[in-house]
Structures are given as C-alpha cells and as structure tokens.
Write a protein that holds these residues in place. Structure first.
Motif, mmCIF file in Angstrom:
data_model
loop_
_atom_site.group_PDB
_atom_site.id
_atom_site.type_symbol
_atom_site.label_atom_id
_atom_site.label_comp_id
_atom_site.label_asym_id
_atom_site.label_seq_id
_atom_site.Cartn_x
_atom_site.Cartn_y
_atom_site.Cartn_z
ATOM 1 N N GLN A 402 -42.641 -0.283 0.856
ATOM 2 C CA GLN A 402 -41.796 0.273 1.014
ATOM 3 C C GLN A 402 -40.135 0.191 2.082
ATOM 4 O O GLN A 402 -39.014 -0.657 2.090
ATOM 5 C CB GLN A 402 -41.350 2.096 1.034
ATOM 6 C CG GLN A 402 -42.047 2.123 -0.492
ATOM 7 C CD GLN A 402 -42.555 3.988 0.415
ATOM 8 O OE1 GLN A 402 -42.293 4.187 1.178
ATOM 9 N NE2 GLN A 402 -43.173 4.599 -0.539
ATOM 10 N N ALA A 403 -40.348 -0.127 3.394
ATOM 11 C CA ALA A 403 -39.556 -0.436 4.185
ATOM 12 C C ALA A 403 -39.476 -2.316 4.243
ATOM 13 O O ALA A 403 -38.057 -2.269 4.190
ATOM 14 C CB ALA A 403 -40.098 -0.323 5.873
ATOM 15 N N ASP A 405 -39.221 -4.401 1.731
ATOM 16 C CA ASP A 405 -38.325 -3.924 -0.296
ATOM 17 C C ASP A 405 -36.579 -3.515 0.684
ATOM 18 O O ASP A 405 -36.433 -4.160 0.881
ATOM 19 C CB ASP A 405 -38.667 -2.888 -1.307
ATOM 20 C CG ASP A 405 -39.866 -3.573 -1.848
ATOM 21 O OD1 ASP A 405 -40.679 -4.825 -1.655
ATOM 22 O OD2 ASP A 405 -40.726 -2.806 -2.574
ATOM 23 N N LYS A 406 -36.572 -2.607 1.341
ATOM 24 C CA LYS A 406 -35.555 -2.434 1.897
ATOM 25 C C LYS A 406 -35.115 -3.615 2.715
ATOM 26 O O LYS A 406 -33.820 -3.614 2.408
ATOM 27 C CB LYS A 406 -35.143 -0.673 2.719
ATOM 28 C CG LYS A 406 -35.520 0.126 1.905
ATOM 29 C CD LYS A 406 -33.926 0.416 1.081
ATOM 30 C CE LYS A 406 -34.556 1.761 0.967
ATOM 31 N NZ LYS A 406 -32.733 2.454 0.227
ATOM 32 N N GLU A 410 -32.480 -5.656 -0.458
ATOM 33 C CA GLU A 410 -31.404 -4.324 0.318
ATOM 34 C C GLU A 410 -30.501 -4.944 1.622
ATOM 35 O O GLU A 410 -29.330 -4.141 1.058
ATOM 36 C CB GLU A 410 -31.837 -3.052 -0.359
ATOM 37 C CG GLU A 410 -32.099 -2.005 -0.516
ATOM 38 C CD GLU A 410 -31.762 -1.070 -1.249
ATOM 39 O OE1 GLU A 410 -31.791 -0.237 -1.134
ATOM 40 O OE2 GLU A 410 -33.120 -0.855 -2.020
ATOM 41 N N MET A 412 -31.638 -3.662 4.666
ATOM 42 C CA MET A 412 -31.379 -3.152 5.204
ATOM 43 C C MET A 412 -31.744 -3.199 6.285
ATOM 44 O O MET A 412 -32.801 -4.420 6.505
ATOM 45 C CB MET A 412 -31.606 -1.850 4.854
ATOM 46 C CG MET A 412 -31.132 -1.197 3.108
ATOM 47 S SD MET A 412 -29.192 -1.040 3.089
ATOM 48 C CE MET A 412 -28.862 0.111 4.227
ATOM 49 N N ASN A 414 -34.849 -2.468 8.920
ATOM 50 C CA ASN A 414 -36.515 -1.772 9.083
ATOM 51 C C ASN A 414 -36.428 -0.638 9.117
ATOM 52 O O ASN A 414 -36.495 -0.289 10.313
ATOM 53 C CB ASN A 414 -36.837 -3.193 9.791
ATOM 54 C CG ASN A 414 -38.184 -2.704 9.345
ATOM 55 O OD1 ASN A 414 -38.644 -1.423 9.021
ATOM 56 N ND2 ASN A 414 -39.720 -3.699 10.463
ATOM 57 N N ASP A 415 -36.306 -0.182 7.803
ATOM 58 C CA ASP A 415 -36.673 1.736 8.114
ATOM 59 C C ASP A 415 -38.425 2.191 8.278
ATOM 60 O O ASP A 415 -38.487 3.762 8.040
ATOM 61 C CB ASP A 415 -35.885 2.530 7.332
ATOM 62 C CG ASP A 415 -36.820 2.715 6.383
ATOM 63 O OD1 ASP A 415 -37.269 1.916 5.899
ATOM 64 O OD2 ASP A 415 -35.668 3.055 5.507
ATOM 65 N N ARG A 419 -39.652 6.175 8.320
ATOM 66 C CA ARG A 419 -40.464 6.580 6.737
ATOM 67 C C ARG A 419 -41.237 7.881 7.774
ATOM 68 O O ARG A 419 -42.762 8.534 7.288
ATOM 69 C CB ARG A 419 -41.245 5.761 6.032
ATOM 70 C CG ARG A 419 -39.636 5.172 5.280
ATOM 71 C CD ARG A 419 -40.440 4.200 4.852
ATOM 72 N NE ARG A 419 -38.999 3.717 3.153
ATOM 73 C CZ ARG A 419 -38.982 3.648 2.837
ATOM 74 N NH1 ARG A 419 -39.446 4.840 2.344
ATOM 75 N NH2 ARG A 419 -36.897 3.190 1.637
#
Length: 477
Positions: A402-403, A405-406, A410, A412, A414-415, A419
């Motif tokens: 998920q991170a 893909d961000k 997108e 963005m 790394n989050d 998460r």
C-alpha cells in the motif's frame, strides 16, 4: 604558445609541468648525452684509450643541445640517433671519435625510455598517495554517517559515507602497490650491442668476456638501476611497455569508478565536487552545478584505459630481434600514458580536497527507503513480543505494498511507518518504532571497518610518503 598548429591538450590544459618535462626533448636528448658519457667513462675505467679531456668536454655539453642542427642532420641522415651523435660531436670535437663507441641506437633510445618510465612512475606515486591521503581523511570524518547503499543502482542496506570512500581508497592502494612493484621491477637495457649479443663490445675488449660484463654492470649502476635485463634483442622486450601501461590503465579504471560514483551522488545532491564562486555550470541554465571535474576525470581515464591495446599489439609483433614498427607508436603511447595518468591524478586530488557532503539530503533519502528496509526488524520485534511470525509477515506485506503504491503511483512520501502506527496489530511495538528506525543501527560494522582499514592498510602505505603529501592542486582550467 603557437596557435596555428596542433598542440596536445595534455600539455596545454591538463598535465603537470614536471611530467611534461620528463617526456620533453630536452630531457630525452640530454639523457642520451649522459648515457654516452657513462659509456665512455666506463670504457675508460676498463682500459680503453679515452682521455679525461674528452670526458670533461662531454660533461660540459650535456645540456647544450643545438636542436636546429640536430633537425637538419636528421633530415639529411633520416636517423635520429646519428643526427644527435653528429650534433654532440660538433660541440665536443675532441670527444667526437669516441662518442657512441661500440653502441647501437637502442643503447641511448631504449635506456632513455626506461629512465623516463622509472622517473615517470616516481612522479606519479606521490600523487596517488596524496589522493589516498585526502580520501582517508574524508573516510575518517564520515565513517559514522549512514547513507543508502546501492546494488544494481537500486537502494540496498545502509552503509556509511566513510565506508563507501574506503572502497575507493582500496583500489587506489592497489594501484600504489602495482605501480611501486612495477617501478622496482624495472631494469636497464644496459650495454648489449646491435642484436643483444654484445659482439661489438667483445671486439673492443679483445675477447675479454669479463670486461664486457663489467661494462654492462658499471653503466647500469651509474644510470641508477640495480639490474639490467639478462637477455635482450636489439631492444628490451616490449612487454615491459605493455606491463607499465597496463598499470596506468588500471589506475584509469580506478579513477573512472571514483569519479562516476561522485557524479551519481551529485545527481542525488548528496555529495558534490568543489564548485567555485565564479564557476559557470551551463551557458544556458544558470542554476546548473555540473560535476565538470569528475567528468574530466572520466573522459581522460577513458583515454588512458584505451591506450593499453597499443603496447600489447606492439609487443605481439616484434619479429625476431626487433622491427622498427614500434618506434612511432611508442613515441606517442608511452608519453601519452604518463601525461594522461598525471592529469587524472591532478584532477582527482583537486576533487578529493574539496568534496562537500549534504547530510540532510542523505537523511531524507534514507527516510524514504528505510521503512521498507526496517520491516525485518519489525517482524523480529513482534515475534519477541509474542506475535506469530507468518501472520506478522503478511500484515507487513500488505502495508508495504500500500505504501509502495502511494510512492510510485501518486508520487507521495513513504508512509509505511504511519500505517504501522495506525494499525492496532502492531500496538506491542509502537513504542519501539523510533528505536527500530535509527539509521545508525543499520550500518553494521561499517564505522569499525573504516577504522580498521585505515589503521591496518592505508596509513602504513602512506608512511613512506611523509613529507610528500602536503600542498593542494589548483587546476589550470
């Protein structure tokens, strides 16, 4: 300086004055004269009818070379050595009858080449040591600073800035050892005659083999060599040239790798070469800070690497006792090899004396990648807290994708950590996350490796160069 005929940029832009002199006409032809003097001195010591007056006349005219007369003689004779025999004889009329006595052209030609190779390596070795010294200081200064490691030019486990510099130093240390070994293994061609049999000298000494051997040994020692090659044809084996240029080409590969790494790091704004306040990076893009010094190193090193083909091919086709298809080739290749190596080292020293590191940028790049690298630590911590390894792995896998893909889809940041902090499954280790994410815990023994490498291998290499490591390099252009 002439502007109407070609001048090699190796002289006009890049190499040092000392290396230019080493391959200059003045050095070459004055060395010829010194060799004629050493031969005559030794022949006199062994009983030939040569007077002190003749030797003194030769000594007084070693450096007084009439290059115009020599050029006129060569145009007439089509033979460079005999042109200079006549030119030397013109200013040494008393010594003229004994100049070049018993010798062949390669006595002065090849022996001078060997002296230039030896002296050229002596010029290069302290310059290699200075580059090692600058990088050793850099490595020690940044031995603890974590940075992303790269394999396949993709982010990998962390290393430190200083440890990466040690990879560069290690190759320069190998080059220093290779060049020093090559220099120490160089021998003199000595006094061998036209096809290497010493027949002319055996005739001069009326069949006294021992005196011929003594003559070879005397001239070799006077020229500053411990040994001469036991057997030669008319020339010393051209494998010597190939071996020397191979070492220089290998040095070129080292410098190219170092400069390429710095160029790549500059593109990431992590490390930069020196950039002067008035320097222009681009005629169109005023903001540019191009790594022009490292680009120059790569450009020159590429030429240096390519030169090795020439002496190898020359060595392969020396028929029987010799052919002359090596002459024109060697005039270019040997000098260019040393001038190029000199220019590479001059520029590399300049770069290593002024590299700038940007820790904040390095830290930001680590922050973007470290969450993925830390996932194994998270799994281990969860298991210690009582979790199931396989279940934890699946949770991490889902959150990581998920991170990812961000980041990729997108653009963005790394989050992944956010998460994990928001996921109640990882509650047992939420308080440990910052500690588990400390970059210093991901560099292994890199700082210790730097200290051990510098102490155990680098500083001992530099010890013989004490007194030769000072001073900085200012590039001409």
């Amino acid at each position: 300086m002439t502007t109407t005929s070609y001048q090699t940029p190796l002289n006009s832009r890049y190499s040092s004055k000392e290396m230019q002199f080493n391959f200059s006409d003045q050095k070459k032809f004055s060395t010829w004269r010194k060799l004629w003097l050493l031969l005559a001195e030794s022949e006199k010591e062994l009983g030939l009818n040569i007077t002190d007056e003749q030797l003194d006349e030769m000594r007084q005219n070693i450096d007084k070379i009439d290059f115009q007369l020599a050029a006129e003689e060569e145009k007439k004779l089509r033979h460079d050595v005999m042109a200079h025999v006549h030119t030397f004889g013109a200013c040494c009329p008393k010594a003229a009858p004994i100049i070049h006595l018993g010798a062949t052209s390669c006595y002065v030609g090849d022996n001078t080449d060997l002296i230039q190779l030896r002296d050229g390596i002596d010029i290069l070795l302290p310059k290699v040591a200075r580059c090692i010294s600058r990088l050793a200081k850099f490595a020690d200064q940044y031995k603890d600073l974590p940075t992303l490691g790269f394999t396949h030019l993709q982010p990998a486990q962390l290393t430190t800035v200083g440890k990466r510099a040690c990879l560069w130093i290690q190759e320069l240390v190998m080059d220093e050892q290779n060049l020093r070994e090559t220099r120490n293994n160089l021998r003199f061609r000595g006094v061998k005659g036209t096809t290497g049999t010493q027949a002319s000298f055996l005739q001069l000494f009326e069949g006294e083999h021992d005196k011929v051997k003594q003559l070879d040994a005397k001239v070799t020692a006077k020229a500053g060599f411990q040994r001469s090659y036991a057997v030669t044809g008319q020339t010393y084996t051209r494998k010597v040239d190939a071996d020397v240029i191979c070492r220089l080409s290998s040095l070129g590969a080292t410098a190219h790798k170092i400069a390429t790494d710095i160029r790549l790091l500059a593109s990431r704004k992590e490390i930069e070469e020196p950039f002067e306040s008035t320097q222009i990076g681009s005629s169109a893009m005023a903001y540019k800070r191009n790594p022009m010094r490292c680009e120059r190193i790569c450009s020159l090193a590429r030429h240096l690497i390519s030169l090795v083909q020439s002496p190898l091919n020359t060595a392969a086709v020396q028929w029987m006792e010799r052919t002359l298809d090596d002459s024109a080739n060697r005039r270019i290749t040997l000098a260019e090899g040393f001038l190029t190596a000199d220019a590479v080292l001059q520029t590399l020293q300049n770069v290593t004396e002024g590299m700038v590191v940007y820790p904040k940028v390095i830290g930001r790049h680590i922050a973007n990648e470290l969450p993925f690298m830390a996932t194994e630590n998270f799994i281990m911590a969860m298991v210690k807290a009582g979790g199931d390894r396989q279940e934890c792995h699946e949770q991490i896998r889902v959150l990581s994708h998920q991170a990812g893909d961000k980041v990729k889809m997108e653009g963005m940041d790394n989050d992944l950590i956010e998460r994990i902090k928001a996921n109640p499954y990882f509650a047992p280790i939420h308080a440990e996350l910052d500690k588990l994410m400390d970059p210093a815990t991901f560099v292994g023994r890199a700082p210790q490796q730097v200290e051990e490498f510098l102490t155990g291998e680098v500083y001992p290499i530099l010890e013989p160069y004490k007194g030769q490591l000072e001073g900085s390099v200012a590039l001409a252009v």
